[in-house]
Design an enzyme around this catalytic site. Structure first.
Site, PDB file in Angstrom:
ATOM      1  N   HIS A  94      17.665  17.712  20.612  1.00 37.60           N
ATOM      2  CA  HIS A  94      18.205  18.148  21.242  1.00 37.60           C
ATOM      3  C   HIS A  94      19.166  19.336  20.519  1.00 37.60           C
ATOM      4  O   HIS A  94      19.501  18.344  19.564  1.00 37.60           O
ATOM      5  CB  HIS A  94      18.874  17.479  22.323  1.00 37.60           C
ATOM      6  CG  HIS A  94      20.386  18.063  22.797  1.00 37.60           C
ATOM      7  ND1 HIS A  94      20.052  19.360  23.292  1.00 37.60           N
ATOM      8  CD2 HIS A  94      21.481  17.869  22.481  1.00 37.60           C
ATOM      9  CE1 HIS A  94      20.856  20.275  24.843  1.00 37.60           C
ATOM     10  NE2 HIS A  94      22.313  19.018  23.309  1.00 37.60           N
ATOM     11  N   HIS A  96      21.420  22.558  19.605  1.00 38.46           N
ATOM     12  CA  HIS A  96      22.334  23.752  20.862  1.00 38.46           C
ATOM     13  C   HIS A  96      21.640  25.074  19.629  1.00 38.46           C
ATOM     14  O   HIS A  96      22.942  26.102  19.713  1.00 38.46           O
ATOM     15  CB  HIS A  96      23.792  23.769  20.814  1.00 38.46           C
ATOM     16  CG  HIS A  96      23.802  22.992  21.634  1.00 38.46           C
ATOM     17  ND1 HIS A  96      25.654  22.496  22.179  1.00 38.46           N
ATOM     18  CD2 HIS A  96      23.992  21.856  22.162  1.00 38.46           C
ATOM     19  CE1 HIS A  96      26.021  21.441  22.468  1.00 38.46           C
ATOM     20  NE2 HIS A  96      24.770  20.994  23.004  1.00 38.46           N
ATOM     21  N   ASP A 119       0.411  28.779  20.532  1.00 41.63           N
ATOM     22  CA  ASP A 119      -0.479  27.878  19.326  1.00 41.63           C
ATOM     23  C   ASP A 119       0.370  27.426  19.959  1.00 41.63           C
ATOM     24  O   ASP A 119      -0.349  26.053  19.731  1.00 41.63           O
ATOM     25  CB  ASP A 119      -0.270  28.923  18.332  1.00 41.63           C
ATOM     26  CG  ASP A 119      -0.793  29.381  18.084  1.00 41.63           C
ATOM     27  OD1 ASP A 119      -1.155  30.526  16.816  1.00 41.63           O
ATOM     28  OD2 ASP A 119      -1.439  29.923  18.602  1.00 41.63           O
ATOM     29  N   TYR A 225      -5.012  22.120  30.421  1.00 39.36           N
ATOM     30  CA  TYR A 225      -4.258  23.140  31.486  1.00 39.36           C
ATOM     31  C   TYR A 225      -3.412  23.271  31.058  1.00 39.36           C
ATOM     32  O   TYR A 225      -2.373  25.007  31.128  1.00 39.36           O
ATOM     33  CB  TYR A 225      -5.194  24.218  33.036  1.00 39.36           C
ATOM     34  CG  TYR A 225      -6.565  24.610  31.989  1.00 39.36           C
ATOM     35  CD1 TYR A 225      -7.844  24.356  31.551  1.00 39.36           C
ATOM     36  CD2 TYR A 225      -6.674  26.036  31.985  1.00 39.36           C
ATOM     37  CE1 TYR A 225      -9.063  25.064  30.928  1.00 39.36           C
ATOM     38  CE2 TYR A 225      -7.326  26.851  31.581  1.00 39.36           C
ATOM     39  CZ  TYR A 225      -8.683  26.230  31.156  1.00 39.36           C
ATOM     40  OH  TYR A 225      -9.793  26.612  30.965  1.00 39.36           O
TER      41      TYR A 225
HETATM   42  O1  HMS Z   1      25.662  19.152  24.425  1.00 37.49           O
HETATM   43  C1  HMS Z   1      26.369  18.331  23.398  1.00 37.49           C
HETATM   44  C2  HMS Z   1      27.864  18.347  23.626  1.00 37.49           C
HETATM   45  O2  HMS Z   1      28.451  19.673  24.354  1.00 37.49           O
HETATM   46  C3  HMS Z   1      26.022  17.538  22.712  1.00 37.49           C
HETATM   47  O3  HMS Z   1      24.200  17.312  22.303  1.00 37.49           O
HETATM   48  C4  HMS Z   1      26.982  17.541  21.216  1.00 37.49           C
HETATM   49  O4  HMS Z   1      27.558  17.603  20.934  1.00 37.49           O
HETATM   50  C5  HMS Z   1      25.966  16.730  20.437  1.00 37.49           C
HETATM   51  O5  HMS Z   1      26.965  15.381  20.584  1.00 37.49           O
HETATM   52  P1  HMS Z   1      26.412  14.540  19.897  1.00 37.49           P
HETATM   53  O6  HMS Z   1      27.678  14.119  17.773  1.00 37.49           O
HETATM   54  O7  HMS Z   1      24.953  13.770  19.654  1.00 37.49           O
HETATM   55  O8  HMS Z   1      27.416  13.372  20.896  1.00 37.49           O
END
Ligand code: HMS
Length: 228
Positions: A94, A96, A119, A225
Site C-alpha cells: 500500500h 500514497h 503488459d 482473460y
Molecule cells: O493511509 C494511511 C494513513 O492515511 C497509512 O497507509 C499510512 O499513513 C501508513 O501508515 P502506517 O505507518 O503503515 O501505519
C-alpha cells in the site's frame, strides 16, 4: 521466528522510497507465509531511514500480533482480509504514490491506454467506492472486504492492483517483490494515463486485440482473460 521473511519484507519496504513511491512513513509492504499461517508487515509510523529487519511485525490471520516490539501498520487489517480471501497472494503493498493516489482521489479507474499498461494489467485499474459511515467504524478491515468483494468474480493475477476512492492504491503479487514491482508499474501507468488525458482529453483506450497481444505475450496463453 520467520527471520528470513522479515528480511524479505524489510528489503521490499526499502524499495518504496527507492522508487519514489512514499514520503515520510506513508505506505507499507507485507508478505505471507502460508505454511505457518503468519504474515509479516512493516511497523506503523516507523521512518524508512530508521527501519531494521528486526522491526517487522509478525501477525496471524485473526489479527493477533505474534511477534514484534512495534504496532503493525495501521493498514494491517486490509492486508489481512486480502490474504484470507486469496490464497494465491503472497505479498501486498500500500502506498500514497502521487499519480495513483490522484486517480484514487478522483474516484476514477485508470483506463488502459497503451502497451505498457497492457503488459502488466489486463484492462482498467478499478477504483472501489468509498466506505459508508457504518463501514468507517472498521475502516481498514472494511477497505479489505470491499476489495475482496470487487475481485470475487475477477482474476486478481490479471489485475494485481486496485484504487481505493479518496485514499490510495493497493497492489499484490505472489510475493513481496512482485507486489512492489506492481506498485512501481501502477505509478508509472497512472502518470502516463493522466498525461495522455491532458494531451488528448478524447484519447481512446487500447483496442482489445492489442491488450490481448501484449498481456498474453508476457503472461502466456494460459493466463485468464481478466475481468468479465
Ligand atoms: O493511509 C494511511 C494513513 O492515511 C497509512 O497507509 C499510512 O499513513 C501508513 O501508515 P502506517 O505507518 O503503515 O501505519
Amino acid at each position: 521466528m520467520l527471520e528470513e521473511l522479515k528480511q524479505v519484507v524489510y528489503e521490499a519496504n526499502m524499495e518504496l522510497p527507492k522508487y519514489g513511491l512514499v514520503t515520510f512513513t506513508w505506505g507499507n509492504v507485507s508478505a505471507m507465509d502460508r505454511e505457518s499461517g503468519y504474515f509479516v508487515i512493516k511497523p506503523s509510523g516507523v521512518d524508512y531511514n530508521q527501519l531494521k529487519p528486526e522491526d517487522m511485525v509478525v501477525m496471524d490471520l485473526n489479527m493477533n500480533k505474534i511477534e514484534g516490539r512495534y504496532n503493525p501498520s495501521s493498514d494491517t487489517a486490509t492486508h489481512c482480509e486480502l490474504y484470507k480471501a486469496f490464497p494465491q497472494i503472497g505479498g501486498i503493498v500500500h502506498t500514497h504514490s502521487s499519480w495513483a493516489s490522484s486517480w484514487a482521489q478522483s474516484g476514477r479507474g485508470i483506463p488502459c491506454y497503451g502497451t505498457t499498461h497492457a503488459d502488466y494489467i489486463y484492462g482498467e485499474v478499478p477504483c472501489v467506492r468509498n466506505l459508508t459511515k457504518e463501514e468507517l467504524e472498521d475502516y481498514e478491515a472494511n477497505t479489505g472486504r470491499l476489495i475482496v468483494e470487487h475481485f470475487q468474480n475477477r482474476d486478481i493475477e490479471a489485475v494485481p492492483c486496485v484504487l481505493c476512492k479518496n485514499h490510495g492504491p493497493f497492489t499484490w503479487g505472489k510475493d513481496a517483490y512482485e507486489a512492489v514491482h506492481n506498485a512501481v508499474v501502477l505509478e508509472e501507468v497512472a502518470k502516463m494515463a493522466a498525461c495522455t488525458e491532458m494531451i488528448n482529453p478524447r484519447a481512446t483506450e487500447a483496442p482489445k486485440e492489442l491488450l490481448d497481444k501484449h498481456y498474453y505475450r508476457k503472461h502466456g496463453e494460459n493466463a485468464y482473460y481478466g475481468q468479465e
